[in-house]
Scaffold this motif. Structure first.
Motif, short mmCIF file in Angstrom:
data_model
loop_
_atom_site.label_atom_id
_atom_site.label_comp_id
_atom_site.label_asym_id
_atom_site.label_seq_id
_atom_site.Cartn_x
_atom_site.Cartn_y
_atom_site.Cartn_z
N HIS A 1 -7.14 -12.97 -2.33
CA HIS A 1 -7.06 -12.87 -3.91
C HIS A 1 -5.75 -13.05 -4.42
O HIS A 1 -5.63 -12.55 -5.73
CB HIS A 1 -7.42 -10.50 -4.03
N LYS B 1 -11.54 -5.31 8.71
CA LYS B 1 -10.52 -4.90 8.28
C LYS B 1 -9.23 -5.69 8.37
O LYS B 1 -8.41 -6.03 7.28
CB LYS B 1 -9.56 -3.54 9.56
N ASP C 1 -10.15 -8.28 5.44
CA ASP C 1 -9.91 -8.04 4.63
C ASP C 1 -7.63 -8.11 3.64
O ASP C 1 -7.51 -8.54 2.76
CB ASP C 1 -10.34 -6.39 4.60
N ARG D 1 0.79 -1.11 0.12
CA ARG D 1 0.05 0.01 0.00
C ARG D 1 1.28 1.49 0.26
O ARG D 1 0.89 2.31 -0.29
CB ARG D 1 -1.00 0.64 1.32
N TRP E 1 -8.54 -12.27 2.86
CA TRP E 1 -8.87 -11.97 1.72
C TRP E 1 -7.57 -11.44 0.92
O TRP E 1 -7.66 -11.99 -0.43
CB TRP E 1 -9.72 -10.83 1.95
N GLY F 1 -6.16 -6.19 -0.36
CA GLY F 1 -7.47 -6.71 0.40
C GLY F 1 -8.22 -6.15 -0.62
O GLY F 1 -9.72 -6.22 -0.51
N ASP F 2 -8.22 -5.08 -1.32
CA ASP F 2 -9.26 -4.45 -2.77
C ASP F 2 -9.26 -5.67 -4.14
O ASP F 2 -8.27 -5.53 -4.51
CB ASP F 2 -8.16 -2.73 -3.25
N GLU F 3 -10.15 -6.33 -4.35
CA GLU F 3 -10.21 -7.64 -5.17
C GLU F 3 -10.14 -6.18 -6.54
O GLU F 3 -8.96 -6.79 -7.17
CB GLU F 3 -11.68 -8.35 -5.10
N GLN F 4 -10.56 -5.53 -6.82
CA GLN F 4 -10.20 -4.89 -8.65
C GLN F 4 -8.63 -4.38 -8.26
O GLN F 4 -8.40 -4.52 -9.31
CB GLN F 4 -11.08 -3.53 -8.25
N ALA F 5 -8.53 -3.95 -7.64
CA ALA F 5 -6.66 -3.00 -7.16
C ALA F 5 -6.10 -4.53 -7.65
O ALA F 5 -4.85 -4.25 -8.65
CB ALA F 5 -6.47 -2.56 -6.06
N ALA G 1 -0.53 -1.77 -4.91
CA ALA G 1 -2.25 -1.74 -4.42
C ALA G 1 -2.42 -2.13 -2.93
O ALA G 1 -1.71 -2.53 -2.55
CB ALA G 1 -1.82 -3.41 -5.25
N ASP G 2 -4.12 -2.21 -2.18
CA ASP G 2 -4.14 -2.60 -1.21
C ASP G 2 -4.51 -4.12 -1.44
O ASP G 2 -5.26 -4.25 -1.95
CB ASP G 2 -5.07 -1.81 -1.06
#
Lengths: 598, 285
Positions: free
Chosen positions: A445, A434, A437, A362, A441, A390-394, A387-388
């Motif tokens: 991911h 949090k 994620d 991040r 996650w 925990g963020d699927e799209q990222a 990238a994070d």
């Protein structure tokens, strides 16, 4: 460009006609691929396609195999001397003026060693890449050395290789092997390879297999006994050699190459987590290593003797310093949470071993810094990506970018994680979200995106997930964190089962108390800001006093990949608690009930 | 940078002038010896060269005898006991980093310096040396703000971690980043114990005793006994970075006074030192 588009020609030599296939521009450096037993030149199709846009790639069927004719009579027609004549005839036909870069697999490599060590081919070979085929002369010396002074270790090595060579004894019996190959074995063989060696089912071996295998038996009968009994004393390589050793080879022990430096002074070693037929199962990696080795020695071969090497070559020594350089040199490694702590140390350890590193975090600045320092340590290339996890799209965007720009990841380290401390009822839903994620996650991911690419490529790889000793250690202070890490541990175990037949290993690393900045960023649920700050400082100091360095965890990560270990506790306390969780769980539960003081 | 971080250009008291001279002498020795290092020289030989060079120039007593570390010993790889600090028979090879560390006493003034270099090019150590610049500024700023020494220590450590390095001064006795030095009485006989001069040890012990009564310590460490504002005097500060098998440090004297003016309250004794010049040149280039 496939083998179908290859330019075919035939060359007559010593009473046989050899079938030669050429791909790529003939003005480029020539890479000559020699197949093994029981194979034909088509075994190289994957590697040849990948090399064809950069090199002049030449393949030929060894006499008696594929579209080449067999000598008459067969006995005495397959001696290494005659095979050397064949090689020179092919080399003269396809590259009369320049030496060729020789690549051999299995018997192709056994022949290759002969070509690279006899005087009459000197100047015709610019480099030699050997896979799964030792020089019979070196092998003879290897056996002699172990027979004359059989220490327990040497005797064990001798017996080990002796057992792996069962098929060589079988092939020395008269007639039976031919009957078997032309009969049931020839029919069963492709299926056996798919099951035992995990070869892709794509129409190989070719229809000529039964006769190839029957003729090829004479490779053994004409050479093995003679060479092993009286190995040549002067079998020194006159070309630089790259040795690629598959670690899972069922027919050849890695120990065979222990003394190789004495025969090949300019030796570069590589290892690959694969079984015997690497030209079929790992074409990407082979093409990349062959290409790199050819490039390195094409420079040298093309320049006048005595010319000074360019500065860049001098700055990048042939042997990278790291312990696992053989294994990770040039491979693509992606580490998440790489801006600090264990992730950063892991990225550095891979960099030291010569891997190409993608550092994801991040914290953009931290990731860039890791990449920069990784290049300094010896990574040929390194990139910092933001990238994070925990963020699927990222993550999906990142995976697409990495695949397009850097390639498919060979080793994926899902390391990013955050800390959360506090009792269950102090932990809010927000807190739970949090920590799950990132810790859970994030791993999901990572495995879904990069793991899928790995599986789809079908050429092996490894996934390392950072779990924790908290995964098996109940406590009142870390309910959410422990839950997330226990999930990671089980996810790793399940994934390991699922990906095993794709040759992708999965390891869970369980470090324990390691001196990183996770304590300084841990959320302490149920504490106000000042109290949280105090607890962070206090726990940081405690972890600092324990002072277990993240570098040691990184070392454990590399070891886990090399040995494909399922679960790796790292610190002594991680080992001890894992043992207790198995054998004295009630003691751990009793300890868990105690209120922690910070 | 001159004038802002040190006392260059201002008049120094005769005492400080004395300390400055011996510090310059020590750095000159380091540069001379570093220039004489060749492949195959051992750590012992390098330590001996430093000792001889300084003895020829009138050094009779030591805060500690010269040290020399080559290769991964610059990062104190695998150090467990203090005896491992002493020079060994490790030979210098091309590209290897090295550190020379010496603490001569000349006319009663003590210096303690550390000089990092490499035989030929070593990009990793180069980078470490570049990154040490930030630490020099950070330490001075922390002391000028009169923050507790333990906190400054932790700030430095955090910066090291952010840079991707490990704190290697933690390997020193008591994990010190700095220690006090002072004037030493000149004696005809000045023995050393485990490499440390007895006169200086005596000074350190007496400081420790005073400090213990008054709530400070002559050792600047990560422990509670360093949880006090900077104590006036001379501090030999030695941040030591480690990065895998490579280490780099500098060591020089920081003057701390009881002045209320921040500029006057702390300053580096000398800004004309090899590592500072190197940063200035890097900036100019």
């Amino acid at each position: 460009m496939g083998l179908k588009d290859a330019r075919l020609r035939r060359v007559a030599t010593g009473g046989v006609e050899l079938c030669i296939a050429e791909l790529g521009d003939a003005a480029r450096p020539t890479v000559l691929l020699v197949h093994g037993y029981p194979d034909s030149k088509e075994v190289w199709s994957g590697v040849a396609e990948r090399l064809a846009d950069r090199f002049h790639v030449v393949l030929y069927d060894v006499r008696g195999h594929g579209a080449s004719s067999a000598p008459q009579p067969l006995r005495g027609g397959f001696t290494l001397e005659k095979l050397t004549d064949d090689f020179l005839a092919v080399a003269d036909a396809v590259s009369p003026d320049r030496p060729v870069h020789l690549v051999g697999h299995d018997w192709g490599s056994v022949q290759g060693w002969e070509f690279a060590t006899v005087r009459r081919t000197e100047g015709r070979i610019a480099s030699f890449t050997s896979m799964s085929g030792p020089s019979l002369d070196h092998f003879g010396h290897w056996i002699k050395k172990r027979m004359t002074r059989p220490t327990p270790r040497r005797a064990a090595q001798l017996l080990g290789q002796g057992a792996k060579s069962w098929y060589v004894y079988m092939l020395h019996t008269p007639v039976l092997p031919e009957l078997a190959w032309r009969g049931p074995l020839g029919k069963q063989w492709p299926g056996m390879l798919q099951r035992l060696e995990r070869l892709p089912a794509d129409g190989y071996p070719t229809a000529s297999l039964p006769s190839d295998a029957a003729h090829g038996a004479w490779l053994y009968r004409d050479n093995v006994r003679i060479r092993l009994r009286r190995p040549r004393p002067d079998a020194y390589a006159h070309a630089p050699v790259q040795l690629i050793t598959p670690t899972g080879d069922s027919f050849l022990s890695e120990r065979l190459y222990d003394d190789l430096e004495q025969w090949a002074p300019q030796l570069r070693r590589r290892t690959l987590d694969a079984k015997h037929w690497i030209p079929r199962t790992r074409p990407d990696q082979l093409a990349s290593w062959i290409g790199e080795f050819v490039d390195a020695h094409e420079d040298r071969a093309g320049r006048a003797p005595g010319a000074v090497a360019p500065a860049r070559a001098a700055a990048r020594p042939d042997s990278v310093a790291g312990r696992h350089a053989e294994r990770f040199g040039g491979r693509l490694v992606l580490v998440t949470g790489a801006a600090s702590g264990i992730g950063r140390a892991t990225a550095f350890a891979f960099a030291e071993a010569g891997a190409r590193v993608v550092a994801v975090d991040r914290d953009a600045e931290g990731a860039a810094r890791t990449a920069e320092m990784a290049r300094l340590l010896g990574a040929p290339e390194a990139w910092g990506e933001t990238a994070d996890v925990g963020d699927e799209q990222a993550m999906e965007k990142l995976a697409a970018k990495v695949a397009a720009e850097y390639g498919v990841v060979d080793v994926l380290v899902n390391n990013a994680g955050i800390g959360l401390s506090g009792s269950f009822f102090d932990t809010t839903t927000e807190d739970w979200k949090k920590v799950l994620d990132v810790n859970l996650w994030g791993v999901i991911h990572g495995c879904r995106t990069f793991g899928r690419q790995m599986a789809e490529r079908g050429q092996g790889g490894h996934i390392v997930n950072t779990a924790s000793a908290a995964a098996w250690l109940p406590s009142r202070s870390l309910p959410a964190y422990s839950t997330s890490k226990a999930a990671v541990l089980m996810l790793s175990e399940c994934l390991r089962a699922e990906l095993a037949d794709k040759s992708i290993g999965v390891s869970a690393i369980c470090p324990g108390i390691v001196n990183t900045n996770i304590t300084a960023t841990t959320r302490f649920a149920g504490s106000d800001a000042a109290e949280e700050r105090r607890k962070q400082e206090r726990s940081s100091r405690l972890y600092g006093m324990r002072n277990f360095p993240p570098e040691k965890v990184a070392e454990a990560v590399l070891e886990a990949v090399v040995h494909n270990t399922a679960v790796v506790p790292v610190t002594p306390e991680a080992h001890a608690t894992r043992w207790m969780a198995r054998f004295t769980p009630r003691a751990l539960r009793a300890v868990a009930r105690r209120e922690p003081r910070l | 940078m001159a004038g802002r971080t040190s006392a260059v250009g201002e008049r120094l008291s005769p005492d400080l002038q004395g300390f400055k001279e011996v510090q310059r002498l020590a750095y000159e020795c380091a540069e001379v010896v570093a220039a004489r290092l060749k492949p195959g020289v051992t750590e012992r030989e390098a330590a001996r060269m430093q000792r001889d060079w300084l003895t020829e120039r009138g050094v009779r007593d030591w805060f500690h005898l010269p040290f020399a570390w080559f290769g991964d010993r610059t990062a104190f790889a695998g150090f467990r006991i203090p005896l491992q600090f002493f020079p060994t028979n490790r030979r210098l090879e091309p590209g290897m980093p090295f550190i020379l560390d010496m603490a001569p006493i000349h006319r009663g003034f003590a210096a303690d310096i550390g000089y990092s270099g490499s035989l030929g090019l070593n990009p990793v150590q180069d980078r470490l040396m570049d990154d040490l610049q930030e630490h020099r500024a950070l330490i001075l700023a922390g002391v000028r703000e009169r923050r507790p020494l333990r906190t400054v220590y932790e700030d430095v450590e955090r910066l090291m971690v952010r840079q991707g390095y490990t704190n290697r001064h933690r390997a020193y006795p008591f994990g010190v980043i700095a220690h006090k030095v002072g004037r030493v009485r000149e004696r005809r006989w000045s023995p050393t114990v485990f490499g440390f001069g007895t006169q200086s040890l005596k000074g350190l012990a007496s400081d420790a005793l005073h400090g213990h009564r008054e709530g400070w310590s002559p050792l600047w460490s990560p422990y509670t006994f360093s949880d006090h504002p900077p104590q006036p005097g001379l501090w030999a500060v030695e941040p030591h970075l480690g990065f895998r098998g490579t280490g780099a440090k500098f060591e020089e004297l920081l003057v701390v006074t009881d002045s209320r003016d921040p500029q006057e309250s702390a300053f580096w004794l000398d800004d004309d030192l090899p590592h500072v010049r190197r940063w200035a040149e890097g900036k100019a280039a």
